[in-house]
Design an enzyme around this catalytic site. Structure first.
Site, PDB file in Angstrom:
ATOM      1  N   ASN A   1      13.504  -7.470   3.329  1.00 27.11           N
ATOM      2  CA  ASN A   1      13.507  -6.827   2.022  1.00 27.11           C
ATOM      3  C   ASN A   1      14.302  -5.528   2.165  1.00 27.11           C
ATOM      4  O   ASN A   1      13.779  -4.526   2.647  1.00 27.11           O
ATOM      5  CB  ASN A   1      12.057  -6.546   1.607  1.00 27.11           C
ATOM      6  CG  ASN A   1      11.950  -6.009   0.208  1.00 27.11           C
ATOM      7  OD1 ASN A   1      12.953  -5.608  -0.394  1.00 27.11           O
ATOM      8  ND2 ASN A   1      10.747  -6.000  -0.316  1.00 27.11           N
TER       9      ASN A   1
ATOM     10  N   LYS B 261      12.676  -3.435   5.066  1.00 28.19           N
ATOM     11  CA  LYS B 261      11.339  -3.908   5.468  1.00 28.19           C
ATOM     12  C   LYS B 261      11.495  -5.331   5.967  1.00 28.19           C
ATOM     13  O   LYS B 261      12.283  -6.102   5.387  1.00 28.19           O
ATOM     14  CB  LYS B 261      10.412  -3.946   4.238  1.00 28.19           C
ATOM     15  CG  LYS B 261       9.638  -2.673   4.026  1.00 28.19           C
ATOM     16  CD  LYS B 261       8.490  -2.932   3.061  1.00 28.19           C
ATOM     17  CE  LYS B 261       8.751  -2.192   1.772  1.00 28.19           C
ATOM     18  NZ  LYS B 261       7.765  -2.401   0.725  1.00 28.19           N
TER      19      LYS B 261
ATOM     20  N   ARG C 115      15.336 -11.037   0.396  1.00 28.29           N
ATOM     21  CA  ARG C 115      14.939 -10.771  -0.991  1.00 28.29           C
ATOM     22  C   ARG C 115      16.145 -10.176  -1.718  1.00 28.29           C
ATOM     23  O   ARG C 115      16.748  -9.212  -1.246  1.00 28.29           O
ATOM     24  CB  ARG C 115      13.795  -9.770  -1.004  1.00 28.29           C
ATOM     25  CG  ARG C 115      13.431  -9.407  -2.411  1.00 28.29           C
ATOM     26  CD  ARG C 115      12.748  -8.079  -2.489  1.00 28.29           C
ATOM     27  NE  ARG C 115      12.513  -7.757  -3.878  1.00 28.29           N
ATOM     28  CZ  ARG C 115      12.254  -6.553  -4.318  1.00 28.29           C
ATOM     29  NH1 ARG C 115      12.195  -5.545  -3.477  1.00 28.29           N
ATOM     30  NH2 ARG C 115      12.049  -6.337  -5.583  1.00 28.29           N
TER      31      ARG C 115
ATOM     32  N   HIS D 261      10.177  -9.166 -10.028  1.00 28.87           N
ATOM     33  CA  HIS D 261       8.935  -9.492  -9.303  1.00 28.87           C
ATOM     34  C   HIS D 261       8.650 -10.998  -9.282  1.00 28.87           C
ATOM     35  O   HIS D 261       7.508 -11.423  -9.088  1.00 28.87           O
ATOM     36  CB  HIS D 261       7.696  -8.846  -9.959  1.00 28.87           C
ATOM     37  CG  HIS D 261       7.656  -7.356  -9.878  1.00 28.87           C
ATOM     38  ND1 HIS D 261       7.119  -6.598 -10.889  1.00 28.87           N
ATOM     39  CD2 HIS D 261       8.037  -6.488  -8.926  1.00 28.87           C
ATOM     40  CE1 HIS D 261       7.185  -5.319 -10.569  1.00 28.87           C
ATOM     41  NE2 HIS D 261       7.743  -5.231  -9.367  1.00 28.87           N
TER      42      HIS D 261
ATOM     43  N   ARG E 127       8.341   4.801 -14.544  1.00 29.10           N
ATOM     44  CA  ARG E 127       9.173   4.182 -15.591  1.00 29.10           C
ATOM     45  C   ARG E 127       8.426   4.093 -16.912  1.00 29.10           C
ATOM     46  O   ARG E 127       7.230   3.810 -16.941  1.00 29.10           O
ATOM     47  CB  ARG E 127       9.590   2.768 -15.161  1.00 29.10           C
ATOM     48  CG  ARG E 127      10.654   2.766 -14.094  1.00 29.10           C
ATOM     49  CD  ARG E 127      10.926   1.367 -13.594  1.00 29.10           C
ATOM     50  NE  ARG E 127      10.621   1.263 -12.188  1.00 29.10           N
ATOM     51  CZ  ARG E 127      10.531   0.123 -11.513  1.00 29.10           C
ATOM     52  NH1 ARG E 127      10.726  -1.016 -12.133  1.00 29.10           N
ATOM     53  NH2 ARG E 127      10.254   0.120 -10.239  1.00 29.10           N
TER      54      ARG E 127
ATOM     55  N   ASN F 228      -6.296  -3.238  -5.752  1.00 29.13           N
ATOM     56  CA  ASN F 228      -7.217  -2.220  -5.233  1.00 29.13           C
ATOM     57  C   ASN F 228      -7.994  -1.418  -6.256  1.00 29.13           C
ATOM     58  O   ASN F 228      -8.954  -0.751  -5.905  1.00 29.13           O
ATOM     59  CB  ASN F 228      -6.425  -1.213  -4.376  1.00 29.13           C
ATOM     60  CG  ASN F 228      -5.803  -1.881  -3.186  1.00 29.13           C
ATOM     61  OD1 ASN F 228      -6.499  -2.423  -2.343  1.00 29.13           O
ATOM     62  ND2 ASN F 228      -4.475  -1.859  -3.118  1.00 29.13           N
TER      63      ASN F 228
ATOM     64  N   GLU G 195       4.836 -11.677  -0.870  1.00 26.70           N
ATOM     65  CA  GLU G 195       6.220 -12.066  -1.135  1.00 26.70           C
ATOM     66  C   GLU G 195       6.930 -12.504   0.136  1.00 26.70           C
ATOM     67  O   GLU G 195       7.746 -13.418   0.124  1.00 26.70           O
ATOM     68  CB  GLU G 195       6.963 -10.900  -1.795  1.00 26.70           C
ATOM     69  CG  GLU G 195       6.467 -10.645  -3.206  1.00 26.70           C
ATOM     70  CD  GLU G 195       6.754  -9.254  -3.718  1.00 26.70           C
ATOM     71  OE1 GLU G 195       7.637  -9.105  -4.556  1.00 26.70           O
ATOM     72  OE2 GLU G 195       6.084  -8.303  -3.257  1.00 26.70           O
TER      73      GLU G 195
HETATM   74  P1  ADP Z   1       5.287  -0.776  -4.985  1.00 26.47           P
HETATM   75  O1  ADP Z   1       5.716  -1.218  -6.356  1.00 26.47           O
HETATM   76  O2  ADP Z   1       5.921   0.512  -4.553  1.00 26.47           O
HETATM   77  O3  ADP Z   1       5.318  -1.876  -3.948  1.00 26.47           O
HETATM   78  P2  ADP Z   1       2.411  -0.945  -4.674  1.00 26.47           P
HETATM   79  O4  ADP Z   1       2.254  -2.379  -5.020  1.00 26.47           O
HETATM   80  O5  ADP Z   1       2.211  -0.525  -3.280  1.00 26.47           O
HETATM   81  O6  ADP Z   1       3.789  -0.377  -5.210  1.00 26.47           O
HETATM   82  O7  ADP Z   1       1.406  -0.127  -5.618  1.00 26.47           O
HETATM   83  C1  ADP Z   1       1.339   1.255  -5.604  1.00 26.47           C
HETATM   84  C2  ADP Z   1       0.259   1.696  -6.591  1.00 26.47           C
HETATM   85  O8  ADP Z   1      -0.997   1.136  -6.179  1.00 26.47           O
HETATM   86  C3  ADP Z   1       0.082   3.204  -6.666  1.00 26.47           C
HETATM   87  O9  ADP Z   1      -0.056   3.620  -8.012  1.00 26.47           O
HETATM   88  C4  ADP Z   1      -1.222   3.407  -5.947  1.00 26.47           C
HETATM   89  O10 ADP Z   1      -1.932   4.528  -6.419  1.00 26.47           O
HETATM   90  C5  ADP Z   1      -1.985   2.146  -6.280  1.00 26.47           C
HETATM   91  N1  ADP Z   1      -3.102   1.957  -5.363  1.00 26.47           N
HETATM   92  C6  ADP Z   1      -3.067   1.647  -4.052  1.00 26.47           C
HETATM   93  N2  ADP Z   1      -4.328   1.653  -3.526  1.00 26.47           N
HETATM   94  C7  ADP Z   1      -5.164   1.987  -4.550  1.00 26.47           C
HETATM   95  C8  ADP Z   1      -6.580   2.164  -4.655  1.00 26.47           C
HETATM   96  N3  ADP Z   1      -7.390   2.011  -3.625  1.00 26.47           N
HETATM   97  N4  ADP Z   1      -7.078   2.512  -5.875  1.00 26.47           N
HETATM   98  C9  ADP Z   1      -6.264   2.676  -6.927  1.00 26.47           C
HETATM   99  N5  ADP Z   1      -4.933   2.519  -6.881  1.00 26.47           N
HETATM  100  C10 ADP Z   1      -4.378   2.177  -5.720  1.00 26.47           C
END
Ligand code: ADP
Length: 395
Positions: A8, A15, A90, A179, A240, A332, A381
């Site tokens: 990626n 990555k 990717r 995505h 965004r 999460n 992914e």
């Molecule tokens: P990216 O699009 O950069 O890959 P991610 O899928 O890693 O992003 O998502 C990042 C988002 O997920 C951030 O807004 C982060 O705060 C949120 N996030 C990660 N862990 C938690 C958690 N435990 N509780 C709430 N939000 C979370």
């Protein structure tokens, strides 16, 4: 054993994840950050929680990949380069050409470069990385896995904008989405979890990370998605704006004294969303820990926009069997999932608070009698990429 590497590549990062195939066992993974900047960070995680890290200037992707391959040998993760028989890349923009993952020969790589108009930061870097792989691993099969492919099944009625049709015909101005690999992965996984053929399911997949998009998937086929010509459209995101009235751009440019539309688009891409609304952070966790009323408004707007897309996709699909949450927030954020689903009981959707109290773990989180199921599925992914390479290897 044959190995496949999933790559990626961004404009300043790379990555990767290395798999034994076909067993799908992850044997190492890593990231090269700050490529082209001073003090680049090169990390490999492998074995039993072991980690290799070095900080040094890595001026380009060429050196990053060279270091990666050499280090895989030095750390005895591979014995020779020949073991890496497949590389899956990717690629952000596949336009209308790449309807599925494809083996990349010189001609196809040129096409990836030509699609740079649709992803100026990503496609050129990705094409460069593929060429480096061709040079360093001449026997390895290079496969492109496109973020847009899954969405190429959208019908005209959902991919066309209501602007003169000739702009689509002449300039390919249409909705492409993003995505796609994540939406495809979680949709198929959902069918497995629900024990039903995907052909029989109507699904709404919510990829909620820093970037966020929602897709309507009918019988395994994407019929609509919230991101647009670029990943700026759709729901509110980390930085965004998501959907706005385009007339606002002209109005704000005048007020802000901007003359270049690119500066305005930059504000919508980098200074808007949760960050712009709250004035605090683009990170969901920061907002949830804040007492600032603006943080609360930002959270409510995020939930509202996701909920509105889900609602509209119930109509697009004329029903829904399951709603799926994935990516950082979707996987999460217990409170945000509840916030989004609460208020959807009108079409039979109910969160089970106990089941929902989980992070990053595959699970059905709706109540047993919820007629629409809600699923938490961590996205993968990289695995999807490795599987696509494997499928094309054996074709
Ligand atoms: P990216 O699009 O950069 O890959 P991610 O899928 O890693 O992003 O998502 C990042 C988002 O997920 C951030 O807004 C982060 O705060 C949120 N996030 C990660 N862990 C938690 C958690 N435990 N509780 C709430 N939000 C979370």
């Amino acid at each position: 054993m044959e190995k496949t590497i999933a790559i990626n590549a961004g404009s300043s990062s790379l990555k990767w994840q290395l798999y034994n195939m076909p067993s799908e066992e992850v044997i190492a993974k890593g990231i090269v950050e700050r490529i082209g900047l001073p003090d680049s960070i090169f990390t490999i995680k492998y074995g039993d929680g072991e980690k290799y890290e070095v900080v040094q200037d890595i001026p380009d992707h060429d050196l990053a990949i060279n270091m990666l391959l050499e280090q895989l040998k030095a750390l005895h993760i591979i014995a020779s380069f020949d073991e890496i028989t497949g590389a899956g890349h990717r690629i952000v923009a596949g336009g209308e050409h790449f309807k599925e993952s494809a083996v990349l020969n010189d001609e196809q790589i040129k096409l990836v470069e030509e699609l740079a108009e649709f992803a100026p930061l990503h496609n050129p870097a990705e094409a460069k990385v593929i060429r480096v792989f061709q040079k360093l691993l001449p026997k390895t099969l290079n496969v492109g896995v496109f973020d847009t492919s899954f969405h190429t099944t959208m019908p005209e009625v959902n991919f066309l904008y209501s602007i003169p049709t000739e702009y689509y015909e002449k300039f390919q101005a249409r909705k492409y989405g993003a995505h796609g690999t994540s939406h495809r992965y979680v949709a198929h996984r959902a069918a497995e979890m629900l024990g039903k053929p995907i052909e029989e399911l109507k699904l709404i997949t919510c990829h909620l990370g820093n970037g966020a998009s929602i897709s309507a998937v009918d019988g395994g086929v994407c019929v609509d998605t919230s991101m647009g010509f670029t990943p700026l459209a759709g729901v509110t995101m980390g930085t965004r704006s998501g959907d706005i009235d385009p007339s606002l751009l002209a109005y704000l440019m005048e007020k802000l004294g901007l003359t270049d539309i690119k500066d305005m688009i930059d504000i919508l891409n980098k200074k808007s969303g949760l960050l712009g609304l709250s004035g605090i952070s683009s990170d969901m966790r920061d907002l949830e820990h804040s007492d600032d009323p603006k943080a609360k408004v930002a959270l409510d707007i995020f939930a509202d926009r996701v909920r509105k897309y889900i609602g509209s996709y119930v109509t697009v699909l004329n029903g829904v069997d399951a709603i799926i949450f994935t990516a950082g927030i979707g996987e999460n954020d217990v409170a945000m999932r509840k916030n989004i689903i609460d208020g959807m009981s009108w079409f039979g959707c109910q969160i089970d608070d106990e089941k929902n109290n989980v992070r990053g773990q595959e699970r059905i989180i709706s109540t047993d009698d919820s007629s629409v199921k809600v699923l938490l599925i961590p996205t993968d992914e990289e695995l999807m990429i490795a599987r696509d390479v494997e499928a094309l290897k054996t074709k």
